[in-house]
Motif scaffolding. Structure first.
Motif, PDB file in Angstrom:
ATOM      1  N   LYS A 180       0.846  -1.190   0.000  1.00 11.40           N
ATOM      2  CA  LYS A 180       0.000   0.000   0.000  1.00 11.40           C
ATOM      3  C   LYS A 180       0.884   1.242   0.000  1.00 11.40           C
ATOM      4  N   ILE A 181       0.697   2.089  -1.001  1.00  8.73           N
ATOM      5  CA  ILE A 181       1.472   3.316  -1.104  1.00  8.73           C
ATOM      6  C   ILE A 181       0.552   4.465  -1.498  1.00  8.73           C
ATOM      7  N   LEU A 182       0.623   5.542  -0.740  1.00  9.06           N
ATOM      8  CA  LEU A 182      -0.218   6.726  -0.972  1.00  9.06           C
ATOM      9  C   LEU A 182      -1.695   6.355  -1.062  1.00  9.06           C
ATOM     10  N   GLY A 183      -2.106   5.415  -0.215  1.00 12.11           N
ATOM     11  CA  GLY A 183      -3.519   5.059  -0.130  1.00 12.11           C
ATOM     12  C   GLY A 183      -3.973   4.020  -1.135  1.00 12.11           C
ATOM     13  N   LEU A 184      -3.109   3.603  -2.053  1.00 12.12           N
ATOM     14  CA  LEU A 184      -3.483   2.608  -3.053  1.00 12.12           C
ATOM     15  C   LEU A 184      -2.736   1.309  -2.793  1.00 12.12           C
ATOM     16  N   THR A 185      -3.451   0.207  -2.877  1.00 12.55           N
ATOM     17  CA  THR A 185      -2.839  -1.100  -2.688  1.00 12.55           C
ATOM     18  C   THR A 185      -2.557  -1.714  -4.054  1.00 12.55           C
ATOM     19  N   MET A 186      -1.287  -1.960  -4.350  1.00 10.09           N
ATOM     20  CA  MET A 186      -0.890  -2.547  -5.628  1.00 10.09           C
ATOM     21  C   MET A 186      -0.385  -3.959  -5.400  1.00 10.09           C
ATOM     22  N   ASN A 187      -0.692  -4.850  -6.333  1.00  9.78           N
ATOM     23  CA  ASN A 187      -0.159  -6.202  -6.234  1.00  9.78           C
ATOM     24  C   ASN A 187       0.895  -6.429  -7.313  1.00  9.78           C
ATOM     25  N   ASN A 188       1.559  -7.578  -7.258  1.00 15.40           N
ATOM     26  CA  ASN A 188       2.682  -7.815  -8.155  1.00 15.40           C
ATOM     27  C   ASN A 188       2.267  -8.097  -9.594  1.00 15.40           C
TER      28      ASN A 188
END
Length: 224
Positions: A180-188
């Motif tokens: 989670k970065i800057l409120g957004l959760t990203m996956n691989n």
């Protein structure tokens, strides 16, 4: 940043190594004696420098628990959190954090720093060298990375076990499937499922609170 990664992965033979960096006590550790020369180097108006120094200097702090309060102490380092000027000064502090490698990219937003490297099969990674450069920068600027909270994420790599682990402060970085970065959760996979699930879970919790409190006669906005 995500657009950069997606364009990189248009080449099906490429994969990504992404490192999410976190500074240890980022706002607290800023050295005023290092910050002020950076303000001057950027051409900040000379009449503003004494005002900024006054804003930063001789700030007092105390700890209060119930009816007990500690003596006031002088804090001559760091920038005040919760102010508009604090994040700006932090950005100025890390403005000269640059990487020489042409094969890596980095993004800085206040105290969030992300570094990524695009590699093809059998290419040698230089990401550890760039992390070493960042560590040297932190030493020269009296700052420190929190190795335990820095994470690595690999995207579209065939075998993660064949790639040497990255080190920060002598610690091997945890390899995570999402972050989670800057409120957004990203996956691989650079997909949005994890982010959508997190938003749905958060909304469900708030709806549950409203549903539980509604019999008490509280208006929905108060419950929220």
């Amino acid at each position: 940043m995500i657009n950069n990664w997606l364009r990189t992965l248009d080449d099906k033979s490429s994969y990504l190594r992404i490192v999410f960096l976190e500074f240890s006590k980022a706002f607290v550790r800023i050295d005023h004696n290092i910050l002020v020369p950076k303000l001057l180097a950027l051409g900040v108006r000379l009449s503003l420098i004494p005002w900024i120094c006054s804003f930063l200097s001789n700030r007092r702090q105390s700890v209060k628990i119930d009816n007990f309060q500690s003596d006031w102490g002088i804090n001559n380092a760091g920038v005040p959190q919760g102010t508009k000027l604090g994040p700006i000064l932090f950005i100025i502090m890390i403005n000269d954090l640059e990487l020489a490698s042409s094969s890596t990219d980095h993004w800085k937003y206040v105290d969030d720093v992300t570094v990524s490297e695009s590699l093809k099969k059998n290419e040698v990674s230089v990401l550890q060298s760039d992390l070493n450069t960042i560590e040297r920068w932190t030493v020269n600027n009296n700052m420190k990375l929190n190795g335990k909270k820095c994470k690595e994420m690999m995207s579209f790599v065939r075998s993660e076990n064949d790639i040497p682990r990255l080190l920060i402060d002598g610690l091997s970085l945890d390899l995570v499937p999402s972050f989670k970065i800057l409120g957004l959760t990203m996956n691989n996979k650079l997909k949005w499922q994890d982010n959508t699930e997190a938003l749905v879970k958060k909304a469900s919790k708030r709806l549950y609170i409203i549903r539980v409190l509604q019999p008490c006669g509280l208006p929905p906005m108060t419950s929220y």
